[in-house]
Design a protein around this motif. Structure first.
Motif, PDB file in Angstrom:
ATOM      1  N   SER A   5       0.807  -1.219   0.000  1.00 21.25           N
ATOM      2  CA  SER A   5       0.000   0.000   0.000  1.00 21.25           C
ATOM      3  C   SER A   5       0.838   1.266   0.000  1.00 21.25           C
ATOM      4  O   SER A   5       0.348   2.342  -0.366  1.00 21.25           O
ATOM      5  CB  SER A   5      -0.928   0.002   1.222  1.00 21.25           C
ATOM      6  N   ASN A   6       2.115   1.159   0.366  1.00 25.75           N
ATOM      7  CA  ASN A   6       2.995   2.335   0.380  1.00 25.75           C
ATOM      8  C   ASN A   6       3.602   2.615  -0.992  1.00 25.75           C
ATOM      9  O   ASN A   6       4.453   3.485  -1.139  1.00 25.75           O
ATOM     10  CB  ASN A   6       4.104   2.175   1.431  1.00 25.75           C
ATOM     11  N   GLY A   7       3.201   1.834  -1.998  1.00 30.12           N
ATOM     12  CA  GLY A   7       3.713   2.030  -3.347  1.00 30.12           C
ATOM     13  C   GLY A   7       5.054   1.374  -3.590  1.00 30.12           C
ATOM     14  O   GLY A   7       5.683   1.613  -4.632  1.00 30.12           O
ATOM     15  N   LEU A   8       5.506   0.545  -2.653  1.00 32.80           N
ATOM     16  CA  LEU A   8       6.797  -0.146  -2.778  1.00 32.80           C
ATOM     17  C   LEU A   8       6.588  -1.646  -2.589  1.00 32.80           C
ATOM     18  O   LEU A   8       5.471  -2.133  -2.505  1.00 32.80           O
ATOM     19  CB  LEU A   8       7.796   0.410  -1.750  1.00 32.80           C
ATOM     20  N   SER A   9       7.698  -2.392  -2.499  1.00 33.01           N
ATOM     21  CA  SER A   9       7.675  -3.829  -2.233  1.00 33.01           C
ATOM     22  C   SER A   9       8.827  -4.183  -1.308  1.00 33.01           C
ATOM     23  O   SER A   9       9.749  -3.382  -1.114  1.00 33.01           O
ATOM     24  CB  SER A   9       7.780  -4.638  -3.543  1.00 33.01           C
ATOM     25  N   ASP A  10       8.764  -5.391  -0.757  1.00 30.75           N
ATOM     26  CA  ASP A  10       9.860  -5.947   0.040  1.00 30.75           C
ATOM     27  C   ASP A  10      10.332  -7.218  -0.665  1.00 30.75           C
ATOM     28  O   ASP A  10      10.045  -8.343  -0.239  1.00 30.75           O
ATOM     29  CB  ASP A  10       9.389  -6.283   1.465  1.00 30.75           C
ATOM     30  N   PRO A  11      11.058  -7.064  -1.784  1.00 30.47           N
ATOM     31  CA  PRO A  11      11.337  -8.223  -2.639  1.00 30.47           C
ATOM     32  C   PRO A  11      12.472  -9.122  -2.144  1.00 30.47           C
ATOM     33  O   PRO A  11      13.392  -8.687  -1.461  1.00 30.47           O
ATOM     34  CB  PRO A  11      11.716  -7.566  -3.967  1.00 30.47           C
ATOM     35  N   PHE A  12      12.340 -10.389  -2.516  1.00 35.28           N
ATOM     36  CA  PHE A  12      13.426 -11.365  -2.390  1.00 35.28           C
ATOM     37  C   PHE A  12      13.306 -12.333  -3.552  1.00 35.28           C
ATOM     38  O   PHE A  12      12.270 -12.393  -4.225  1.00 35.28           O
ATOM     39  CB  PHE A  12      13.384 -12.103  -1.044  1.00 35.28           C
ATOM     40  N   VAL A  13      14.380 -13.081  -3.806  1.00 27.76           N
ATOM     41  CA  VAL A  13      14.407 -14.008  -4.940  1.00 27.76           C
ATOM     42  C   VAL A  13      14.571 -15.438  -4.433  1.00 27.76           C
ATOM     43  O   VAL A  13      15.448 -15.718  -3.603  1.00 27.76           O
ATOM     44  CB  VAL A  13      15.552 -13.675  -5.914  1.00 27.76           C
ATOM     45  N   ALA A  14      13.731 -16.341  -4.918  1.00 26.79           N
ATOM     46  CA  ALA A  14      13.863 -17.776  -4.665  1.00 26.79           C
ATOM     47  C   ALA A  14      14.548 -18.399  -5.872  1.00 26.79           C
ATOM     48  O   ALA A  14      14.098 -18.237  -7.005  1.00 26.79           O
ATOM     49  CB  ALA A  14      12.499 -18.409  -4.437  1.00 26.79           C
ATOM     50  N   VAL A  15      15.650 -19.093  -5.630  1.00 28.12           N
ATOM     51  CA  VAL A  15      16.469 -19.680  -6.698  1.00 28.12           C
ATOM     52  C   VAL A  15      16.281 -21.192  -6.685  1.00 28.12           C
ATOM     53  O   VAL A  15      16.481 -21.852  -5.665  1.00 28.12           O
ATOM     54  CB  VAL A  15      17.961 -19.335  -6.507  1.00 28.12           C
ATOM     55  N   GLN A  16      15.876 -21.742  -7.835  1.00 26.25           N
ATOM     56  CA  GLN A  16      15.615 -23.178  -7.929  1.00 26.25           C
ATOM     57  C   GLN A  16      16.366 -23.775  -9.108  1.00 26.25           C
ATOM     58  O   GLN A  16      16.516 -23.139 -10.151  1.00 26.25           O
ATOM     59  CB  GLN A  16      14.112 -23.443  -8.108  1.00 26.25           C
ATOM     60  N   ILE A  17      16.832 -25.013  -8.916  1.00 25.92           N
ATOM     61  CA  ILE A  17      17.394 -25.799 -10.014  1.00 25.92           C
ATOM     62  C   ILE A  17      16.374 -26.888 -10.323  1.00 25.92           C
ATOM     63  O   ILE A  17      16.099 -27.761  -9.508  1.00 25.92           O
ATOM     64  CB  ILE A  17      18.749 -26.428  -9.633  1.00 25.92           C
ATOM     65  N   VAL A  31      15.738 -10.300   2.114  1.00 23.60           N
ATOM     66  CA  VAL A  31      14.667  -9.382   1.720  1.00 23.60           C
ATOM     67  C   VAL A  31      15.218  -7.958   1.679  1.00 23.60           C
ATOM     68  O   VAL A  31      15.901  -7.519   2.608  1.00 23.60           O
ATOM     69  CB  VAL A  31      13.484  -9.457   2.699  1.00 23.60           C
ATOM     70  N   VAL A  32      14.953  -7.255   0.576  1.00 20.85           N
ATOM     71  CA  VAL A  32      15.312  -5.839   0.470  1.00 20.85           C
ATOM     72  C   VAL A  32      14.035  -5.032   0.725  1.00 20.85           C
ATOM     73  O   VAL A  32      13.114  -5.052  -0.084  1.00 20.85           O
ATOM     74  CB  VAL A  32      15.902  -5.505  -0.913  1.00 20.85           C
ATOM     75  N   LYS A  33      13.972  -4.348   1.826  1.00 17.77           N
ATOM     76  CA  LYS A  33      12.736  -3.687   2.248  1.00 17.77           C
ATOM     77  C   LYS A  33      12.488  -2.374   1.501  1.00 17.77           C
ATOM     78  O   LYS A  33      13.414  -1.621   1.204  1.00 17.77           O
ATOM     79  CB  LYS A  33      12.770  -3.436   3.756  1.00 17.77           C
ATOM     80  N   LYS A  34      11.208  -2.147   1.210  1.00 17.21           N
ATOM     81  CA  LYS A  34      10.710  -0.898   0.638  1.00 17.21           C
ATOM     82  C   LYS A  34      11.527  -0.453  -0.576  1.00 17.21           C
ATOM     83  O   LYS A  34      12.113   0.612  -0.607  1.00 17.21           O
ATOM     84  CB  LYS A  34      10.706   0.209   1.696  1.00 17.21           C
ATOM     85  N   ASN A  35      11.552  -1.325  -1.587  1.00 18.47           N
ATOM     86  CA  ASN A  35      12.395  -1.045  -2.749  1.00 18.47           C
ATOM     87  C   ASN A  35      11.819  -1.752  -3.969  1.00 18.47           C
ATOM     88  O   ASN A  35      11.522  -2.949  -3.917  1.00 18.47           O
ATOM     89  CB  ASN A  35      13.817  -1.519  -2.482  1.00 18.47           C
ATOM     90  N   CYS A  36      11.673  -1.020  -5.069  1.00 24.37           N
ATOM     91  CA  CYS A  36      11.242  -1.618  -6.332  1.00 24.37           C
ATOM     92  C   CYS A  36      12.412  -1.799  -7.293  1.00 24.37           C
ATOM     93  O   CYS A  36      12.220  -2.258  -8.424  1.00 24.37           O
ATOM     94  CB  CYS A  36      10.154  -0.752  -6.980  1.00 24.37           C
ATOM     95  N   ASN A  37      13.597  -1.408  -6.870  1.00 28.72           N
ATOM     96  CA  ASN A  37      14.819  -1.597  -7.662  1.00 28.72           C
ATOM     97  C   ASN A  37      15.903  -2.199  -6.773  1.00 28.72           C
ATOM     98  O   ASN A  37      16.945  -1.593  -6.523  1.00 28.72           O
ATOM     99  CB  ASN A  37      15.289  -0.260  -8.242  1.00 28.72           C
ATOM    100  N   ARG A  66       7.797  -9.938   0.198  1.00 29.45           N
ATOM    101  CA  ARG A  66       7.687 -10.495   1.548  1.00 29.45           C
ATOM    102  C   ARG A  66       6.507  -9.877   2.293  1.00 29.45           C
ATOM    103  O   ARG A  66       6.340  -8.647   2.304  1.00 29.45           O
ATOM    104  CB  ARG A  66       8.973 -10.228   2.323  1.00 29.45           C
ATOM    105  N   ASP A  67       5.670 -10.743   2.877  1.00 27.39           N
ATOM    106  CA  ASP A  67       4.518 -10.275   3.646  1.00 27.39           C
ATOM    107  C   ASP A  67       4.515 -11.016   4.981  1.00 27.39           C
ATOM    108  O   ASP A  67       4.407 -12.243   5.018  1.00 27.39           O
ATOM    109  CB  ASP A  67       3.220 -10.535   2.880  1.00 27.39           C
ATOM    110  N   ARG A  68       4.640 -10.291   6.068  1.00 30.24           N
ATOM    111  CA  ARG A  68       4.720 -10.906   7.388  1.00 30.24           C
ATOM    112  C   ARG A  68       3.369 -11.439   7.868  1.00 30.24           C
ATOM    113  O   ARG A  68       3.306 -12.342   8.703  1.00 30.24           O
ATOM    114  CB  ARG A  68       5.249  -9.895   8.422  1.00 30.24           C
ATOM    115  N   VAL A  69       2.276 -10.870   7.358  1.00 28.58           N
ATOM    116  CA  VAL A  69       0.953 -11.222   7.851  1.00 28.58           C
ATOM    117  C   VAL A  69       0.316 -12.337   7.034  1.00 28.58           C
ATOM    118  O   VAL A  69      -0.225 -13.301   7.578  1.00 28.58           O
ATOM    119  CB  VAL A  69       0.040  -9.980   7.865  1.00 28.58           C
TER     120      VAL A  69
END
Length: 260
Positions: A5-17, A31-37, A66-69
């Motif tokens: 809702s703040n216009g950002l994301s808390d992204p992380f990457v899952a790496v699979q083989i 997790v990189v908090k509050k960042n779209c880049n 990432r969503d804690r809830v």
């Protein structure tokens, strides 16, 4: 992509083989908090993959918010065949994220056909001491046996036939891991001629405090073996006085005979 809702994301990457992704083969960035880049700058290593196997595997990168809830939100993914990767070369790629993609049937993995993992073993016969040195280096991609998604693996070795089990050797237990690093070695005093009639049994077990330890897989090295197991054993008894290291795939086929 902004997912919060703040216009950002808390992204992380899952790496699979792929195709057989388990707890062992999936890695996650921080997790990189509050960042779209986001800038991750993280490196992951996968052990036990041969050059031949690499051409049949696929790299899957999935980006989540990432969503804690509630559940983490899927943002997008990239799928890249590892057959296109050059060996011993660092490759940089720039890919656009795509919606969730269904993998071809050949790249899916049923639970009953999931790999058991591998164990890396070094054999070194020392002629001056008439001694076989067995070094258990590490395991990779082992099966999770516990409810936490991990295992507590250790390795047992026998030089058979051994009806009294005097050749039994064990590594220490490694807690909560599917990629244990053992780096332990065992010494067997054995004449080289006698060794040609022996079978080295290397089995992996999951330690359990409250019940019987769980069998995770085994590999047999002898002149009666085939494939890499036979080749590795042959190297040890013919090209002596130097170490020979090989990755071996575990199997559930146990030989309970005492005279093999």
């Amino acid at each position: 992509k902004a997912m919060d809702s703040n216009g950002l994301s808390d992204p992380f990457v899952a790496v699979q083989i792929m195709p057989c992704t388990t707890k062992a083969t999936e890695k996650r960035t921080a997790v990189v908090k509050k960042n779209c880049n986001p800038v991750f700058k993280e490196c992951f290593s996968y052990h036990g993959i041969t050059e031949r196997e690499l051409s049949t595997y696929t790299l899957r990168l999935q980006v989540y918010d990432r969503d804690r809830v509630t559940h983490d939100d899927f943002i997008g993914e990239v799928i890249h065949p590892l057959s296109e990767v050059q060996i011993n070369t660092c490759t940089q790629m720039h890919k656009y994220l795509k919606p969730h993609q269904e993998l071809p049937m050949a790249e899916r993995c049923r639970a009953d056909s999931a790999p058991l993992g591998k164990v890396q073993v070094c054999l070194h016969y020392i002629t001056s001491k008439e001694c076989l040195v067995v070094r258990i280096i590490r395991g990779a991609g082992l099966r999770p046996m516990d409810s936490n998604g991990f295992s507590d693996p250790y390795v047992k070795c026998y030089l058979r036939p051994d009806p009294r089990k005097t050749s039994k050797r064990k590594t220490r237990v490694h807690q909560k891991t599917l990629d244990p690093v053992f780096n332990e070695e065992f010494h067997y005093s054995v004449n080289r001629q006698d060794l040609t009639h022996k079978t080295l049994e290397v089995s992996v077990w999951d330690y359990d405090r409250t019940s019987r330890n769980d069998f995770m897989g085994v590999v047999y090295l002898s002149k009666k073996s085939s494939g890499l197991e036979l080749e590795h054993f042959y190297q040890a008894i013919t090209m002596v006085d130097r170490p020979h290291t090989t990755w071996h795939s575990l199997t559930l086929k146990r030989n309970t005979s005492t005279d093999f």
